[in-house]
Design a protein around this motif. Structure first.
Motif, PDB file in Angstrom:
ATOM      1  N   GLY A   1     -43.591 102.344   9.952  1.00 26.33           N
ATOM      2  CA  GLY A   1     -42.572 103.348   9.691  1.00 26.33           C
ATOM      3  C   GLY A   1     -41.176 102.809   9.468  1.00 26.33           C
ATOM      4  O   GLY A   1     -40.224 103.587   9.355  1.00 26.33           O
ATOM      5  N   PHE A   2     -41.047 101.483   9.389  1.00 26.81           N
ATOM      6  CA  PHE A   2     -39.734 100.867   9.167  1.00 26.81           C
ATOM      7  C   PHE A   2     -39.667 100.384   7.725  1.00 26.81           C
ATOM      8  O   PHE A   2     -40.584  99.718   7.247  1.00 26.81           O
ATOM      9  CB  PHE A   2     -39.535  99.693  10.125  1.00 26.81           C
ATOM     10  N   GLU A   3     -38.574 100.684   7.038  1.00 21.61           N
ATOM     11  CA  GLU A   3     -38.399 100.279   5.654  1.00 21.61           C
ATOM     12  C   GLU A   3     -37.500  99.049   5.590  1.00 21.61           C
ATOM     13  O   GLU A   3     -36.280  99.165   5.726  1.00 21.61           O
ATOM     14  CB  GLU A   3     -37.801 101.412   4.825  1.00 21.61           C
ATOM     15  N   PRO A   4     -38.074  97.832   5.422  1.00 18.60           N
ATOM     16  CA  PRO A   4     -37.255  96.615   5.437  1.00 18.60           C
ATOM     17  C   PRO A   4     -36.244  96.529   4.317  1.00 18.60           C
ATOM     18  O   PRO A   4     -35.186  95.931   4.466  1.00 18.60           O
ATOM     19  CB  PRO A   4     -38.292  95.481   5.340  1.00 18.60           C
ATOM     20  N   ASP A   5     -36.536  97.155   3.187  1.00 18.33           N
ATOM     21  CA  ASP A   5     -35.613  97.086   2.065  1.00 18.33           C
ATOM     22  C   ASP A   5     -34.357  97.925   2.300  1.00 18.33           C
ATOM     23  O   ASP A   5     -33.376  97.807   1.558  1.00 18.33           O
ATOM     24  CB  ASP A   5     -36.299  97.576   0.786  1.00 18.33           C
ATOM     25  N   GLY A   6     -34.391  98.756   3.344  1.00 17.76           N
ATOM     26  CA  GLY A   6     -33.222  99.582   3.632  1.00 17.76           C
ATOM     27  C   GLY A   6     -32.174  98.887   4.476  1.00 17.76           C
ATOM     28  O   GLY A   6     -31.101  99.438   4.725  1.00 17.76           O
TER      29      GLY A   6
END
Length: 246
Positions: free
Chosen positions: A239-244
């Protein structure tokens, strides 16, 4: 209210794992002082305790994916938190880590790290440490096991991009061993700093080995590309978006 309750549970969990470290360190010390096996038993038991209590105290489960390396290899692992260290050590038979020399002076951790064969490295003098370690391996004085190195040199928060250091390639080329990349999303749940721990599934995934013999550029490109891609995939799965992250 829910966040406050989870934070309190995280605090209690954090206190008890450090108490457990002290208790196990003292109880096993007579055996560990004279036997590497005793040191390994203490460390393995501690890892099992932390992973077990994390599951029921804070709802944080751990999972290992991929083929766990059991022979003499170098493991080049993504490092996001203390949790990924515990998962790797619990999974492989005889892990020994390249670590900061200052950790040798940390109570319990330093003494046991030395006994299981971890390799202390001076900041700014990694080249000398790697040269010495390669010499020890060649002369047969280095203790057997799976050598774990963190190519980025330190813990890196989820989504933050930090370059991979050349020392990993030097070690890979000089040791002549296969390198097993390892990806993780552990930092999503167990951050580098702070008390709060999130519930969820923390994963360490061992990737297919990189056979010895690649040149420096090809090895580093493959290692970084594979570890970062799978780590990003695991973080998105949680659920974590690394690109953000910037």
């Amino acid at each position: 209210m829910a966040y406050g309750w989870r934070w309190l549970r995280s605090l209690i969990f954090s206190i008890q794992i450090y108490l457990a470290m002290a208790v196990l360190g003292i109880v096993f010390l007579p055996w560990a002082a004279f036997s590497r096996r005793g040191a390994f038993m203490a460390c393995k038991l501690y890892c099992r305790w932390v992973l077990w209590t994390a599951r029921w105290m804070i709802g944080l489960r751990a999972e290992v994916r991929g083929e766990v390396p059991t022979d003499e290899v170098m493991i080049a692992a993504k490092h996001q938190s203390f949790l990924d260290i515990l998962i790797i050590f619990h999974a492989v038979p005889a892990a020994k880590f390249i670590m900061k020399r200052e950790l040798l002076w940390t109570p319990v951790i330093g003494q046991y790290a030395y006994r299981i064969g971890c390799v202390p490295v001076n900041r700014g003098k990694r080249g000398l440490a790697i040269k010495k370690m390669v010499e020890d391996v060649a002369s047969g004085t280095q203790l057997p096991g799976q050598l774990v190195i963190y190519p980025q040199g330190t813990r890196v928060a989820p989504g933050v991009k930090t370059p991979y250091k050349a020392g990993t390639a030097a070690l890979y080329n000089q040791l002549g061993q296969a390198c097993v990349p390892a990806a993780t999303n552990a930092g999503v749940f167990w951050p580098r700093r702070g008390i709060y721990r999130k519930p969820g599934l923390a994963v360490v995934e061992f990737l297919p080995p990189i056979a010895p013999g690649l040149d420096r550029e090809r090895f580093m490109a493959r290692l970084e590309g594979e570890v970062e891609a799978v780590s990003d995939q695991l973080m998105r799965e949680s659920g974590f978006e690394p690109d953000g992250v910037r």
